[in-house]
Design a protein around this motif. Structure first.
Motif, PDB file in Angstrom:
ATOM      1  N   LEU A   1     -89.459 -19.219  82.457  1.00 32.11           N
ATOM      2  CA  LEU A   1     -89.721 -20.659  82.424  1.00 32.11           C
ATOM      3  C   LEU A   1     -88.588 -21.410  81.723  1.00 32.11           C
ATOM      4  CD1 LEU A   1     -93.525 -20.469  81.705  1.00 32.11           C
ATOM      5  CD2 LEU A   1     -92.492 -21.453  83.744  1.00 32.11           C
TER       6      LEU A   1
ATOM      7  N   LEU B   1     -86.380 -24.445  83.255  1.00 34.56           N
ATOM      8  CA  LEU B   1     -86.215 -25.759  82.617  1.00 34.56           C
ATOM      9  C   LEU B   1     -84.735 -26.087  82.414  1.00 34.56           C
ATOM     10  CD1 LEU B   1     -89.069 -25.562  79.963  1.00 34.56           C
ATOM     11  CD2 LEU B   1     -88.902 -27.251  81.784  1.00 34.56           C
TER      12      LEU B   1
ATOM     13  N   ALA C   1     -82.733 -32.851  67.940  1.00 36.48           N
ATOM     14  CA  ALA C   1     -83.500 -32.253  69.044  1.00 36.48           C
ATOM     15  C   ALA C   1     -82.823 -32.509  70.387  1.00 36.48           C
ATOM     16  CB  ALA C   1     -84.920 -32.806  69.062  1.00 36.48           C
TER      17      ALA C   1
ATOM     18  N   SER D   1     -86.409 -18.627  71.434  1.00 36.83           N
ATOM     19  CA  SER D   1     -87.130 -18.984  72.665  1.00 36.83           C
ATOM     20  C   SER D   1     -86.213 -19.770  73.598  1.00 36.83           C
ATOM     21  CB  SER D   1     -88.353 -19.829  72.313  1.00 36.83           C
ATOM     22  OG  SER D   1     -88.774 -20.551  73.431  1.00 36.83           O
TER      23      SER D   1
ATOM     24  N   ILE E   1     -87.509 -21.599  75.995  1.00 37.85           N
ATOM     25  CA  ILE E   1     -88.247 -22.828  76.326  1.00 37.85           C
ATOM     26  C   ILE E   1     -88.051 -23.877  75.235  1.00 37.85           C
ATOM     27  CG2 ILE E   1     -90.561 -23.803  76.630  1.00 37.85           C
ATOM     28  CD1 ILE E   1     -91.427 -21.190  77.898  1.00 37.85           C
ATOM     29  N   TYR E   2     -88.051 -23.433  73.979  1.00 40.74           N
ATOM     30  CA  TYR E   2     -88.039 -24.355  72.840  1.00 40.74           C
ATOM     31  C   TYR E   2     -86.994 -25.480  72.947  1.00 40.74           C
ATOM     32  CZ  TYR E   2     -87.328 -25.999  68.071  1.00 40.74           C
ATOM     33  OH  TYR E   2     -87.144 -26.781  66.967  1.00 40.74           O
TER      34      TYR E   2
ATOM     35  N   ASN F   1     -88.390 -28.356  74.863  1.00 46.78           N
ATOM     36  CA  ASN F   1     -89.733 -28.798  74.490  1.00 46.78           C
ATOM     37  C   ASN F   1     -89.902 -30.287  74.814  1.00 46.78           C
ATOM     38  OD1 ASN F   1     -91.089 -30.340  71.905  1.00 46.78           O
ATOM     39  ND2 ASN F   1     -92.290 -28.630  72.635  1.00 46.78           N
ATOM     40  N   SER F   2     -91.017 -30.606  75.456  1.00 48.59           N
ATOM     41  CA  SER F   2     -91.379 -31.989  75.818  1.00 48.59           C
ATOM     42  C   SER F   2     -90.506 -32.586  76.917  1.00 48.59           C
ATOM     43  CB  SER F   2     -91.341 -32.930  74.602  1.00 48.59           C
ATOM     44  OG  SER F   2     -92.275 -32.510  73.653  1.00 48.59           O
ATOM     45  N   TRP F   3     -89.755 -31.748  77.614  1.00 46.24           N
ATOM     46  CA  TRP F   3     -88.910 -32.263  78.705  1.00 46.24           C
ATOM     47  C   TRP F   3     -89.566 -32.062  80.073  1.00 46.24           C
ATOM     48  CZ3 TRP F   3     -84.811 -35.321  79.042  1.00 46.24           C
ATOM     49  CH2 TRP F   3     -84.022 -35.505  77.920  1.00 46.24           C
ATOM     50  N   LEU F   4     -90.614 -31.267  80.134  1.00 46.04           N
ATOM     51  CA  LEU F   4     -91.154 -30.823  81.429  1.00 46.04           C
ATOM     52  C   LEU F   4     -91.382 -31.962  82.422  1.00 46.04           C
ATOM     53  CD1 LEU F   4     -92.322 -28.516  83.205  1.00 46.04           C
ATOM     54  CD2 LEU F   4     -94.541 -29.028  82.193  1.00 46.04           C
ATOM     55  N   PHE F   5     -92.229 -32.917  82.048  1.00 44.77           N
ATOM     56  CA  PHE F   5     -92.583 -33.963  83.012  1.00 44.77           C
ATOM     57  C   PHE F   5     -91.405 -34.879  83.321  1.00 44.77           C
ATOM     58  CE2 PHE F   5     -96.970 -33.015  81.393  1.00 44.77           C
ATOM     59  CZ  PHE F   5     -97.402 -32.429  82.575  1.00 44.77           C
ATOM     60  N   THR F   6     -90.589 -35.146  82.296  1.00 42.78           N
ATOM     61  CA  THR F   6     -89.407 -35.996  82.519  1.00 42.78           C
ATOM     62  C   THR F   6     -88.472 -35.315  83.511  1.00 42.78           C
ATOM     63  OG1 THR F   6     -89.608 -36.672  80.228  1.00 42.78           O
ATOM     64  CG2 THR F   6     -87.565 -37.244  81.326  1.00 42.78           C
TER      65      THR F   6
END
Lengths: 486, 322
Positions: free
Chosen positions: B25, B29, B133, B162, B164-165, B168-173
Motif C-alpha cells: 500500500l 501511495l 510532515a 513504514s 505508508i506513514y 499519512n492522510s494523503w489517500l483521498f487527496t
C-alpha cells in the motif's frame, strides 16, 4: 506521554518485560515505580497532590478498620471529608479564584493562580472514596501493604482516564500481578490496536471538523452545526472508549484485568440502558455510592405510598436521579453547562421512568409492537438523538453559544459547510468504520467473522489491516483527549 | 519460556503480514503521489516537486507563507538577471528551511539565498514540527533531509520504517488528484503565490509584548543554514518582512537571530515595521501577509537592501516588469 504515542508503547513494553522477569511478589513495586514515573512524565508538578490522596486514603482505611462505633464514624467522615475537600479545591480552583479576585479586588499570588486540576484527579478521588466506603461497609478489608495500595490507586494505564476501579477488584491483582503470559499479551495488544484505531482514525479525525465548527459558531448555519453535533457524539465516544481500550489492553499485558467501561452505548434503546453501556464504572459508582443511599434515605423519610397524590416511589426515583446526575455533572467540571448536562440526563431518566407504561400502551394501540425491529431501530435513534443534544453542553462551554446553536438548528438550516472534500471523506469513513465495528460486536456478525476467525492468517490480516488504516488515515500529529479534562 | 517462544513466533508472523501490507500500500501511495497528474493538479505538490527535483534557480527564497507571499520572483530576476524560485511554504519553520536547503544543495548550489524569518521561527511550539510532515514523501528519495526529519519526534525513525506513514492522510487527496484531469501538463512555476485580497478594515494585531522562550533546536537549524551557506559560498540574506502589527519590532527571538547573523557576517534586515509599507494598509491582505502589490513594493525595498552587498548599482525601479 500520550497513551497513543510510540513513547508510551516503548514504556509499556519495557515495564512488561521487566515485570515478566521479576518474581511475583516484587512486581507491585515495579508497578508503583512505573506509575510514578508515568505521572512524573505527564505532570510532575501534581505528583505531591496524588501522593497526598494515596496517603490520606491508606491511613483512613486503616483507622476505620481498627475502630468501632463513633470513633470509626469519625475516621470515616474525616477521610471522606479530606478527599472531597481536595477534589473540590482542585476542581473548582478556577471558580474560587474568580470569587476571591472579585471579593478582594486584588491580584492573587502567582502560585495560587497557577493551580489547575491534576490530570486524572477526579478518577483517583472516586476510586479512593469507593475504597473508604467499602472498608467502612466491611465489604473489603483495609489494605495493610502501602506499596500495593499505592500501586493499585496509581496504576498507570487507568490513572488519567479510568476505568474507575473498585479496590476489592484491583488490590488483589496488583498485590501479585501476573507475568508475561502469551495469551494475555496477545489479547492486550489487540485491544491496544483497537484503541489506537478509535482514537486516531475516528476521534481525532472528527475533532478537526467539530473543533472548527464549535470554535466559530457564529459563522456556521444550522445544517453544519447539526452535522458537528452528530460528529461530536461519535468523537467523544471514540475518544473515551479508545483510551479505555488502550488502558485495558495495557493492563492486560501487565497481567491485570480492568473493568469494561463501554458496551456499544449508541445501540442503547433507552437512556437507562445508555447509562448501563456508557462509562459503566462511573454509572456503577454513582448507583452504588450515591443513588441507592439517597433512595434509601428518602424512602425512610417518606414511608407513605403516595405523596402529594403521586406514587412516593416515583418521586423518590426522580429526586435521587436528579441529585445523582446533578452531582455527576458537577464532577465533570465547574461550569454551569456541566450541571445542566447532568440535570438533563436526570430529566430524561425521570420522564422515561414515569412514562414507561404510557409508552407501552401507545405502542400496543398503534400496532408498533408488531414490528419489533422497526421499534428497536426507532428506540436506538431516539436515544441517540437525546444523548447527542446533551453532548452539546460538553462541546460548548458558553450557554449563550448553546442557545445560538439551538436557535440556528431550528431557524437557519442552509447547506452544510464541509471543510474540504478529503476532510469530509475521512470523517465519514471514520464514522462508517466505527459503526461497522460496533455493529459487528453487537450482533456478532460482519467484521467479527474476520477478527475472530478460526484461521490464524485471516485474523492476522484483519488486525494488520487495522494497523494499516491507522497509518494511512489516522490523525497522527495532533492530539487532544476530551476526558483528560476531568 | 514456551510462552515467550510462542509469543515471538506470533509476533514474527504478524510482523510479516503487516510488512507486506505496508509495503504494497505504501508503494501504491508513493506512485500516486509522484504521478504527474497529481503533481500538476496541486500547487503545493508541484512547487515542492520543482524544488526537490527540478529547479536550478540561482536565487532561492526560503521561509514560511510570509516568504511565499512577500517575495516577488520576477523582480529579483529582473534586478539580478538570474532566475529566482520562491520556496516559501505555509506553516513552515526554520527546520523546514534547513531541510529544503540540504535537498537543494544535494543537486546544485544557488548563488543567492534569501531567508525570511519571524519570531515564530525560534520560539518553542508544538506545531513547528508538524510542518515537516509535508517533506515526509521525500524522505526515501532524499537521504540528505533525513537528519532534520528525524527531529520531528524521538521515535520518528521507527515510524518512518513504514512505507505508508510518509503518506499519512494523503489517500483521498491523491485519489482525487489522480482521477481529476489537470489539463496541459506544466511544471513551470516560480513558486510565488499571489494574493489579491486587501485588508478591509485594518486592525492592529494586539499581541502581548512577551519574551518568547527560544527553542535551542531552532537556533541550531538557523546556525546550520548560516554555516552551510558560508561553506558553499552562497550569498545569504536574512530578512524579517513587514507585519501590520503594533507589536514592538525588537523581539527577543529576532535580537538573538540578529546577533547570530552579526557573528557569522550575514546581512540581517529587520523590516518588521518598515514605514513605507506600513503607510499602505492596502498592501496587506491580513496583519501578517502582504498582497501582490505589497509583495512587489517590499521586494523592491529588499532588493535595494541587497544591492550593495552584491556590488550591483542598477536601479531596480528601471527594471520593474510591466
Amino acid at each position: 506521554m500520550k497513551l497513543t504515542s510510540v513513547e508510551f508503547l516503548v514504556f509499556l513494553f519495557v515495564v512488561a518485560g521487566v515485570n515478566g522477569l521479576l518474581p511475583p511478589k516484587t512486581r507491585r513495586y515495579l508497578i508503583l515505580a512505573a506509575s510514578l514515573a508515568f505521572y512524573a512524565m505527564l505532570a510532575p508538578e501534581y505528583l505531591p497532590a496524588l501522593l497526598l490522596v494515596v496517603i490520606v486514603s491508606y491511613s483512613s482505611g486503616l483507622r476505620i478498620e481498627g475502630r468501632d462505633g463513633p470513633a470509626r464514624k469519625r475516621s470515616y467522615f474525616l477521610g471522606l471529608g479530606i478527599l472531597l475537600a481536595l477534589l473540590v479545591s482542585f476542581k473548582y480552583a478556577g471558580a474560587l479564584r474568580s470569587l476571591l479576585d472579585l471579593k478582594s479586588r486584588a491580584s492573587l499570588p502567582p502560585w495560587l493562580s497557577s493551580i489547575g486540576l491534576p490530570l486524572g484527579f477526579s478518577f483517583l478521588i472516586f476510586t479512593a472514596l469507593a475504597y473508604l466506603i467499602d472498608v467502612n461497609r466491611r465489604k473489603i478489608p483495609a489494605e495493610k501493604n502501602f506499596p500495593a495500595f499505592a500501586a493499585a490507586l496509581l496504576f498507570f494505564p487507568k490513572l488519567a482516564q479510568g476505568p474507575i476501579e473498585r479496590a476489592g477488584m484491583l488490590l488483589p491483582q496488583v498485590s501479585q500481578p501476573g507475568g508475561l503470559d502469551e495469551g494475555r499479551v496477545t489479547q492486550g495488544l489487540k485491544r491496544i490496536l483497537l484503541g489506537f484505531f478509535k482514537k486516531l482514525v475516528v476521534a481525532d479525525r472528527l475533532a478537526v471538523f467539530t473543533g472548527m465548527v464549535f470554535g466559530n459558531i457564529e459563522q456556521h448555519n444550522g445544517s453544519t452545526l447539526f452535522l458537528a453535533m452528530v460528529f461530536y457524539a461519535v468523537e467523544i465516544y471514540a475518544d473515551f472508549s479508545g483510551y479505555t481500550d488502550i488502558a485495558i489492553g495495557s493492563a492486560k499485558i501487565l497481567g491485570i484485568t480492568l473493568s469494561e467501561n463501554f458496551e456499544r452505548p449508541y445501540f442503547a434503546r433507552s437512556i437507562k440502558e445508555f447509562w448501563g453501556r456508557w462509562h459503566m464504572t462511573l454509572s456503577a459508582w454513582l448507583r452504588d455510592y450515591l443513588f441507592l443511599p439517597l433512595a434509601y434515605f428518602f424512602s425512610r423519610r417518606f414511608p407513605k405510598s403516595r405523596t402529594l397524590g403521586v406514587k412516593t416511589e416515583s418521586l423518590i426515583y426522580a429526586a435521587a436521579t436528579m441529585i445523582t446526575f446533578g452531582l455527576c455533572g458537577l464532577w465533570h467540571g465547574e461550569g454551569l453547562h456541566f450541571l445542566i448536562w447532568g440535570l438533563l440526563f436526570g430529566v430524561y431518566l425521570s420522564v422515561g421512568q414515569a412514562s414507561r407504561k404510557f409508552r407501552e400502551r401507545v405502542a400496543r394501540r398503534t400496532g408498533f409492537v408488531r414490528f419489533p425491529r422497526l421499534r428497536n431501530a426507532w428506540k436506538i435513534l431516539f436515544t441517540f438523538s437525546l444523548v447527542t443534544v446533551t453532548w452539546l453542553f460538553f462541546a460548548v462551554p458558553r450557554l449563550a453559544d448553546i442557545g445560538l446553536i439551538l436557535k440556528k438548528l431550528l431557524s437557519f438550516p442552509g447547506r452544510p459547510f464541509l471543510l474540504s472534500g478529503s476532510q469530509i471523506s475521512y470523517s465519514l469513513t471514520a464514522i462508517f468504520l466505527m459503526a461497522l465495528l460496533d455493529w459487528s460486536a453487537e450482533y456478532g456478525r460482519g467484521l467479527s467473522a474476520f477478527f475472530e476467525s478460526p484461521r490464524r492468517i485471516v485474523r492476522y490480516i484483519s488486525f494488520a489491516a487495522l494497523a494499516v488504516l491507522i497509518l494511512m488515515i489516522g490523525f497522527l500529529d495532533e492530539d487532544q483527549f476530551i476526558y483528560f479534562r476531568f | 519460556m514456551k510462552d515467550l517462544k510462542r509469543l515471538f513466533r506470533k509476533a514474527v508472523l504478524f510482523g510479516l503480514v503487516l510488512w507486506a501490507l505496508d509495503l504494497g500500500l505504501g508503494e501504491g501511495l508513493r506512485a500516486l503521489y509522484f504521478r504527474r497528474p497529481a503533481v500538476d493538479a496541486n500547487a503545493d505538490l508541484r512547487d515542492l516537486f520543482i524544488l526537490f527535483e527540478k529547479t536550478t534557480a540561482p536565487i532561492l527564497i526560503l521561509g514560511s507563507s510570509r516568504a511565499k507571499n512577500h517575495y516577488y520572483p520576477p523582480l529579483f530576476k529582473a534586478a539580478f538577471g538570474k532566475d529566482c524560485f520562491n520556496a516559501g511554504a505555509g506553516g513552515a519553520f526554520i527546520e523546514y528551511h534547513e531541510a529544503v536547503l540540504e535537498a537543494v544543495l544535494a543537486r546544485y548550489t544557488p548563488e543567492i539565498v534569501v531567508l525570511d524569518v519571524g519570531p515564530y521561527d525560534f520560539s518553542k511550539s508544538k506545531t513547528r514540527r508538524l510542518a515537516l510532515a509535508s517533506l515526509l514523501p521525500y524522505y526515501r528519495r532524499h537521504p540528505e533531509i533525513r537528519p532534520v526529519i528525524k527531529r520531528r519526534s524521538p521515535f520518528e525513525r521507527i515510524k518512518l520504517a513504514s512505507r505508508i506513514y510518509p503518506f499519512n492522510s494523503w489517500l483521498f487527496t491523491l485519489l482525487n488528484l489522480n482521477l481529476r484531469n489537470p489539463g496541459p501538463i506544466s511544471l513551470e512555476s516560480d513558486g510565488y503565490t499571489p494574493m489579491t485580497k486587501e485588508m478591509k478594515a485594518p486592525q492592529w494585531e494586539l499581541e502581548s509584548d512577551r519574551v518568547i522562550a527560544l527553542d535551542p533546536l531552532a537556533l541550531r537549524s538557523f546556525k546550520a543554514i548560516l554555516s552551510r551557506s558560508k561553506e558553499k559560498g552562497i550569498k545569504l540574506f536574512v530578512f524579517v518582512s513587514p507585519y501590520y502589527s503594533k507589536t514592538r519590532k525588537s523581539y527577543y527571538a529576532l535580537d538573538a537571530a540578529a546577533s547570530i547573523c552579526k557573528e557569522a557576517g550575514v546581512p540581517f534586515f529587520n523590516m518588521w515595521d518598515e514605514g513605507t509599507i506600513r503607510a499602505h494598509p492596502e498592501y496587506f491582505s491580513s496583519v501578517i501577509h502582504l498582497n501582490t502589490s505589497g509583495a512587489q513594493a517590499f521586494s523592491r525595498l529588499a532588493i535595494e537592501e541587497m544591492r550593495p552587498f552584491l556590488g550591483i548599482r542598477e536601479d531596480v525601479r528601471k527594471s520593474r516588469p510591466r
